[in-house]
Design an enzyme around this catalytic site. Structure first.
Site, short mmCIF file in Angstrom:
data_model
loop_
_atom_site.label_atom_id
_atom_site.label_comp_id
_atom_site.label_asym_id
_atom_site.label_seq_id
_atom_site.Cartn_x
_atom_site.Cartn_y
_atom_site.Cartn_z
N ASP A 127 0.70 -1.10 -0.14
CA ASP A 127 -0.03 -0.32 -0.29
C ASP A 127 1.11 1.51 -0.36
O ASP A 127 0.31 2.12 -0.71
CB ASP A 127 -0.99 -0.14 1.00
CG ASP A 127 -2.27 -1.11 1.15
OD1 ASP A 127 -2.36 -1.46 0.41
OD2 ASP A 127 -3.26 -0.54 1.41
N CYS A 137 0.75 -8.26 4.96
CA CYS A 137 1.08 -7.07 4.67
C CYS A 137 -1.17 -6.81 4.27
O CYS A 137 -1.87 -7.60 4.58
CB CYS A 137 1.41 -5.98 3.54
SG CYS A 137 3.02 -5.72 3.98
N ASP A 138 -1.23 -5.49 4.64
CA ASP A 138 -2.81 -5.22 4.73
C ASP A 138 -3.94 -6.14 4.10
O ASP A 138 -4.65 -6.34 5.04
CB ASP A 138 -3.02 -3.75 4.24
CG ASP A 138 -1.91 -2.76 4.91
OD1 ASP A 138 -0.85 -2.55 5.15
OD2 ASP A 138 -2.59 -1.37 4.65
N LYS A 139 -3.78 -6.35 3.18
CA LYS A 139 -4.91 -6.95 1.99
C LYS A 139 -4.93 -8.09 2.05
O LYS A 139 -5.76 -8.92 1.57
CB LYS A 139 -5.31 -6.40 0.49
CG LYS A 139 -5.54 -4.91 0.75
CD LYS A 139 -6.22 -4.51 1.79
CE LYS A 139 -5.82 -2.70 2.10
NZ LYS A 139 -5.25 -2.08 2.30
N CYS A 154 4.97 -2.49 8.30
CA CYS A 154 5.74 -0.44 8.91
C CYS A 154 5.13 -0.48 10.87
O CYS A 154 4.04 -1.37 10.58
CB CYS A 154 4.40 0.85 8.34
SG CYS A 154 5.18 0.05 6.54
N GLU A 164 -6.60 4.34 0.06
CA GLU A 164 -6.19 4.82 1.30
C GLU A 164 -6.08 6.85 0.78
O GLU A 164 -5.53 6.94 0.29
CB GLU A 164 -5.66 4.72 1.51
CG GLU A 164 -6.02 2.93 1.69
CD GLU A 164 -4.76 2.32 3.38
OE1 GLU A 164 -5.03 1.52 3.56
OE2 GLU A 164 -3.34 2.46 3.15
N SER A 208 -5.68 5.38 5.37
CA SER A 208 -4.51 4.49 6.04
C SER A 208 -4.34 4.00 7.00
O SER A 208 -4.57 4.60 7.74
CB SER A 208 -3.23 4.82 5.65
OG SER A 208 -1.84 3.81 6.34
#
Length: 550
Positions: free
Chosen positions: A78, A119-121, A191, A440, A466
């Site tokens: 992202d 990570c995110d997704k 992160c 985002e 985000s």
């Protein structure tokens, strides 16, 4: 075993021949088939180390009498996709990942899965795909990145996004910005704050799908390797016991995840992903209303970036998710986990908690939970704010709208000095269908923060934020503009009233005016006419339903 459909009997001789071509023996084919779902890629720092973890997982599978088969999914960063057209693909990639896991596992007859996302997704995408199969699976999240350091001060990725705003107003020089750029992300991992990737890792553990301490154990920590090996061994036992995810993922398990989320002040993106995961079990099993209901049960107990000064390493050293369970044990539901112990048994096993990082319920960071669901005439179906990362003076705000029909328009206006104290920035046509992809808005929010406006300017959008966004950023406005939501009717100068404590958001317009304005808009014209995003735009549901494909 499910894999018997692939490997047993004379009729499956051709199937076995193909497996033997890959190096598998007759002995290997007598064992449970375990899919090891990796998401290694050389473009995402959260995923650059996952080859090592997958190798160790496979060792664990072999050692306990299983046969591992590794395959990969895609993984979008992202941060790299941020601020341009690439971000339109981030949320939609969740559905591609889910479809890939479902397809590969079903096509090859795997008896169980080990999911290795970071990570995110990728985390929710893998879980969604595995849930469709309802076969045993365990999740090994890749782990957080350590913060960087420059001139005695800690930095991470969001420091750079906000640094751009600081540079624009002359707070730092370009050379200083470059120095921070060189040190902010020191290596592998997601992160360093409680952003979306780490929020989802924490909630995965809270759901009972990862071993204790997995979420907060850092990418470079040898403990992560040990957890990966143990997870590889554990999945073989789970297959033999036939411990299905639906045995673990009860309504109460989802409530545990939401309680942990609210108490830690996780990313607002969790309000998309948790309902989407639950939707694979039963339609509307978990909704935005559950977040709203449970937000009254717990306070905000941890001050972690972006809502504070601590990092994920501090949360880990304070005791991780087991310690959070312990602090919340009066509220946590007693549910099963892949560990074999229940959530409350894990909570009771905790030997140390740093209460400076994970506060006691009676001495919280904030009395209100870290996330808040708002409703009103601007968002009849709801919207979300990370109240734990908002200056208390902005909990109530009233101001004139500055309206933009895309993120790009808004960021140009913000950096161009068009926004003044008291404004409410409205960014619309960035929802799941309208964007498409629900980008985002990290660049606009970080610019506002970097320019020192986060204590006087609010931002509202049908897009999302985000996990690193902070300040009065209200996202997921539903219905979205493309679906004829009220946000499409707002004009420059309209007064918007926000009350985060009262859970309300309204535009000061008569219903008749809103209806008249909406009637003049006509039908939304999709921005993208071909390819995956065109299909996604037509099929995706509203943000309040998890933005899942219909």
């Amino acid at each position: 075993m499910i894999s018997d459909n692939v490997k047993k009997g004379v009729i499956r001789s051709p199937n076995r021949a193909l497996l033997k071509a890959c190096g598998y023996s007759d002995e290997d084919m007598e064992k449970p088939f375990i899919g090891v779902v990796n998401s290694f890629t050389e473009v995402v720092p959260g995923h650059i180390h996952l080859k090592t973890l997958s190798d160790v997982v496979k060792h664990g599978v072999y050692a306990n009498g299983g046969t591992p088969f590794e395959f990969n999914t895609i993984g979008i960063c992202d941060g790299i996709a941020m601020g341009h057209e690439g971000m339109k693909y981030s949320l939609p990639s969740r559905e591609i990942i889910a479809d890939a896991v479902e397809s590969m596992a079903r096509a090859h007859g795997f008896d169980g899965l080990v999911l290795i996302p970071t990570c995110d997704k990728i985390v929710p995408g893998m879980i969604m795909g595995a849930l469709r199969l309802n076969i045993p699976f365990i999740v090994v999240t890749g782990g957080p990145m350590l913060p960087g350091e420059f001139q005695g001060k800690k930095y991470e990725l969001i420091s750079l996004f906000e640094g751009v705003g600081e540079y624009q107003v002359g707070k730092i020089t370009e050379e200083e910005l470059r120095c921070i750029e060189d040190c902010a992300c020191p290596g592998a991992g997601s992160c360093a704050g409680l952003y979306t990737a780490n929020s989802m890792a924490c909630l995965t553990e809270a759901l009972g799908l990862s071993l204790p301490m997995c979420a907060t154990t850092h990418a470079i920590d040898a403990q992560k390797v040990r957890l990966a090996k143990k997870s590889g061994s554990k999945i073989v036992n789970m297959v033999k016991e036939d411990l299905k995810p639906t045995d673990i993922l009860t309504k109460e398990a989802f409530e545990n995840a939401i309680l942990v989320d609210l108490a830690l002040g996780g990313s607002t993106n969790t309000t998309l992903h948790i309902p989407a995961i639950a939707n694979e079990i039963e339609n509307k099993f978990i909704t935005l209303d559950d977040f709203d209901r449970l937000s009254d049960e717990v306070p905000h107990i941890a001050s972690i970036k972006p809502g504070g000064n601590h990092y994920m390493i501090d949360l880990h050293n304070a005791g991780g998710i087991p310690a959070v369970f312990n602090v919340l044990k009066e509220k946590i539901r007693n549910t099963k986990t892949v560990d074999g112990r229940s959530t409350l048994e894990i909570a009771e096993s905790v030997k140390y908690i740093n209460y400076n990082v994970i506060r006691k319920v009676e001495a919280p960071v904030h009395e209100t939970a870290g996330l808040r669901v708002l409703k009103g005439n601007l968002a009849p179906n709801g919207c979300v704010v990370k109240i734990g990362a908002v200056n208390p003076k902005m909990h109530k705000h009233e101001g004139p709208a500055k309206v933009y029909n895309s993120e790009d328009e808004a960021i140009s206006a913000i950096l161009g000095g068009e926004i003044v104290k008291g404004d409410v920035v409205v960014i619309r046509y960035e929802g799941p269908s309208g964007g498409p992809g629900m980008r985002e808005m990290l660049s606009p929010t970080s610019a506002i923060c970097g320019m020192g406006l986060d204590d006087s300017v609010a931002l509202i959008t049908d897009g999302r934020f985000s996990g690193g966004s902070r300040g009065p950023c209200i996202g997921h406005v539903s219905p979205e503009a493309a679906a004829g939501g009220v946000i499409a009717a707002i004009e420059n100068g309209d007064i918007i009233k926000i009350d985060m404590i009262g859970k309300e958001i309204n535009v000061d317009l008569d219903e008749s005016v809103i209806k008249e304005r909406l009637s003049k808009l006509g039908e939304f014209e999709p921005k993208i006419k071909k390819g995956y995003l065109s299909r996604y735009s037509r099929l995706v549901s509203s943000a309040d339903e998890g933005a899942v494909l219909k």
